[in-house]
Scaffold this active site. Sequence first.
Site, short mmCIF file in Angstrom:
data_model
loop_
_atom_site.label_atom_id
_atom_site.label_comp_id
_atom_site.label_asym_id
_atom_site.label_seq_id
_atom_site.Cartn_x
_atom_site.Cartn_y
_atom_site.Cartn_z
N ASP A 276 -6.36 12.44 25.61
CA ASP A 276 -7.24 13.37 24.90
C ASP A 276 -6.50 13.94 23.70
O ASP A 276 -5.38 14.44 23.83
CB ASP A 276 -7.68 14.49 25.84
CG ASP A 276 -8.87 15.25 25.30
OD1 ASP A 276 -9.63 14.68 24.49
OD2 ASP A 276 -9.04 16.42 25.68
N TYR B 158 -6.80 16.26 19.77
CA TYR B 158 -7.06 17.63 19.34
C TYR B 158 -7.33 17.57 17.84
O TYR B 158 -6.69 18.22 17.05
CB TYR B 158 -5.78 18.44 19.66
CG TYR B 158 -5.84 19.93 19.64
CD1 TYR B 158 -6.76 20.65 20.39
CD2 TYR B 158 -4.89 20.65 18.89
CE1 TYR B 158 -6.75 22.03 20.38
CE2 TYR B 158 -4.87 22.03 18.89
CZ TYR B 158 -5.80 22.72 19.64
OH TYR B 158 -5.78 24.09 19.65
N HIS C 15 -11.74 23.33 15.41
CA HIS C 15 -11.42 23.72 16.79
C HIS C 15 -9.98 24.23 16.90
O HIS C 15 -9.75 25.31 17.46
CB HIS C 15 -11.61 22.53 17.73
CG HIS C 15 -11.22 22.80 19.15
ND1 HIS C 15 -11.94 23.63 19.98
CD2 HIS C 15 -10.16 22.37 19.88
CE1 HIS C 15 -11.34 23.69 21.16
NE2 HIS C 15 -10.27 22.94 21.13
N ARG D 157 -3.23 33.16 19.05
CA ARG D 157 -2.05 33.56 18.29
C ARG D 157 -2.51 34.29 17.03
O ARG D 157 -2.28 33.83 15.90
CB ARG D 157 -1.21 32.33 17.91
CG ARG D 157 -0.69 31.54 19.13
CD ARG D 157 0.13 30.32 18.71
NE ARG D 157 -0.64 29.36 17.95
CZ ARG D 157 -1.41 28.39 18.49
NH1 ARG D 157 -1.49 28.26 19.79
NH2 ARG D 157 -2.10 27.57 17.72
N GLU E 122 -16.00 20.79 26.76
CA GLU E 122 -15.48 20.36 25.45
C GLU E 122 -16.30 19.15 25.02
O GLU E 122 -16.32 18.12 25.70
CB GLU E 122 -13.98 20.03 25.53
CG GLU E 122 -13.13 21.28 25.76
CD GLU E 122 -11.64 21.09 25.54
OE1 GLU E 122 -11.17 19.93 25.56
OE2 GLU E 122 -10.95 22.11 25.33
N GLU F 7 -16.87 15.97 23.01
CA GLU F 7 -15.93 15.03 22.39
C GLU F 7 -16.56 13.65 22.24
O GLU F 7 -17.52 13.31 22.93
CB GLU F 7 -14.66 14.92 23.25
CG GLU F 7 -14.04 16.28 23.58
CD GLU F 7 -12.60 16.20 24.06
OE1 GLU F 7 -11.97 15.13 23.93
OE2 GLU F 7 -12.12 17.23 24.58
N ASP G 71 -15.12 17.05 28.28
CA ASP G 71 -13.80 17.32 28.87
C ASP G 71 -13.82 18.72 29.49
O ASP G 71 -13.38 19.70 28.89
CB ASP G 71 -12.73 17.21 27.77
CG ASP G 71 -11.34 17.54 28.27
OD1 ASP G 71 -11.08 17.38 29.47
OD2 ASP G 71 -10.51 17.98 27.44
N ARG H 184 -10.32 27.31 31.76
CA ARG H 184 -9.46 28.00 30.79
C ARG H 184 -8.44 28.92 31.45
O ARG H 184 -7.33 29.10 30.92
CB ARG H 184 -10.33 28.82 29.82
CG ARG H 184 -11.33 28.04 29.03
CD ARG H 184 -10.69 26.98 28.18
NE ARG H 184 -11.68 26.27 27.37
CZ ARG H 184 -11.42 25.15 26.71
NH1 ARG H 184 -10.21 24.60 26.77
NH2 ARG H 184 -12.36 24.56 26.02
N GLN I 1 -5.72 26.67 32.86
CA GLN I 1 -5.02 26.11 31.71
C GLN I 1 -4.07 27.13 31.07
O GLN I 1 -2.92 26.82 30.75
CB GLN I 1 -6.07 25.64 30.69
CG GLN I 1 -5.52 24.91 29.48
CD GLN I 1 -6.62 24.58 28.46
OE1 GLN I 1 -7.81 24.76 28.72
NE2 GLN I 1 -6.24 24.08 27.32
N TYR J 194 -0.05 25.91 31.02
CA TYR J 194 0.14 24.91 29.96
C TYR J 194 1.46 25.00 29.21
O TYR J 194 1.84 24.04 28.55
CB TYR J 194 -1.04 24.91 28.99
CG TYR J 194 -0.95 25.85 27.83
CD1 TYR J 194 -0.74 25.37 26.54
CD2 TYR J 194 -1.10 27.23 28.00
CE1 TYR J 194 -0.68 26.23 25.46
CE2 TYR J 194 -1.03 28.10 26.93
CZ TYR J 194 -0.83 27.59 25.67
OH TYR J 194 -0.77 28.45 24.62
N LYS K 219 -7.57 20.62 33.48
CA LYS K 219 -8.40 19.58 32.87
C LYS K 219 -8.66 18.40 33.81
O LYS K 219 -9.63 17.67 33.62
CB LYS K 219 -7.69 19.02 31.63
CG LYS K 219 -7.36 20.04 30.58
CD LYS K 219 -8.48 20.13 29.58
CE LYS K 219 -8.04 20.86 28.33
NZ LYS K 219 -9.13 20.89 27.35
N THR L 278 -13.67 14.62 34.16
CA THR L 278 -14.05 14.39 32.76
C THR L 278 -15.29 13.50 32.80
O THR L 278 -15.24 12.42 33.39
CB THR L 278 -12.92 13.66 31.99
OG1 THR L 278 -11.71 14.41 32.13
CG2 THR L 278 -13.26 13.51 30.52
N GLU M 252 -14.87 29.02 22.16
CA GLU M 252 -15.08 29.35 20.75
C GLU M 252 -16.39 30.11 20.55
O GLU M 252 -16.44 31.09 19.80
CB GLU M 252 -15.11 28.07 19.92
CG GLU M 252 -13.79 27.33 19.88
CD GLU M 252 -13.99 25.92 19.34
OE1 GLU M 252 -13.89 25.74 18.12
OE2 GLU M 252 -14.25 25.00 20.14
MN MN Z 1 -10.35 18.05 25.35
#
Ligand code: MN
Length: 377
Positions: free
Chosen positions: A98, A100, A105, A114, A169, A171, A203, A207, A210, A214, A223, A227, A327
């Site tokens: 997968d 990014y 995103h 951040r 997600e 995708e 996906d 959260r 994760q 992570y 994750k 899927t 998001e």
């Molecule tokens: Mn993904």
Amino acid sequence: MSHPLPYGVFATPDDPRPRTGVAVGDRVLDLPATVAALDPSFAPVVAGPSLDALLAAGPSVWAALRAALTGWVDAEAPVVWATDPSMRLPFTVADYVDFYASEQHATTIGRIFRPDQEPLTPNWRHLPIGYHGRAGTVVVSGTEIVRPSGQRRGPDGPVFGPSQRLDIEVELGYVVGTPSRLGEPVPLDRFAEHVFGVCLVNDWSARDIQAWEYVPLGPFLGKSFATSVSPWVVPLAAFDHARVPAPERTEALLPYLDDAETEPWGLDIRFEVRLNGHLISEPVFGGMYWTGPQMLAHLTVNGASLRTGDLYASGTVSGGSPGSLIELTWNGRDPLTLPDGTTRTFLADGDEVVISATAPGPGGSVINLGSVIGRIS
Ligand code: MN
């Protein structure tokens, strides 16, 4: 006439054996029965309970079968249609990666987590960031998604329990047909020799699991529980009218990723995301920063080989509008109000998510990529 001709695997009430098929409009053409009647030379590549043999057969066979099917459909030849087909996982997933690849995103996720730093990490514009996922838990559309349990951060240390921040997600997945040799990278211009087509991917992402796990090695159990993929793999050959240039690059790319002089492989694919029947987002794939050929070139630049059935996904598509709830709700701060008056931050038990997509075809026609559906239990 040009038909998209997506490939899949189906069974029927009369014959529960999974077998290969092709979508033509709303109907499903039974491939083994059709080639047995019209051209048995294709029998070996359409045999079996999956698309694996066709994927492995390579681009000359893909083109020949596509030409034959187009001719038969246009001539109204006596093809065999499936009666009441139900769809199965279309191919044996070998490895799953997968990426990014959406700047929108990656930027939004950076701003959420951040807020005091540059949203994109220093490497982001220089390489397509990715991680290896879990091939064995890739499931076909319609498979029930069991809410995962795991560790998450609590006020006094980690706690264990069902994820409270289950997300989607949106995708696009690239399906590898032709394998490559160990030690030999696949350059940008050999993309279409190896990749057969694309499917839709959800996906699913926990959260809270994760976020705790992570650092420093990336996504793991948040994750890997499931899927979902659409049942139809749309061949690259269907997208001649949907190809668009990649966006302007703001940083010079290393030669193995520099696509300035290559054929464009942006794809004008438009997604629709529905939660319990309500349209909540319409992400656009066209402006994705990294393209399918670049992701494949990066995936193999160290000499890693490809296997038939390898699946690599784009990462969340968030151009136009976001392809994830994290998001859409700013990490749960701003709940969504659905037209039925209910609100959501993340997914509730019983929620059903439907991701569908279309792309422009020849002469104003529309390529339907189908949908990937999942319900949370
Ligand atoms: Mn993904």
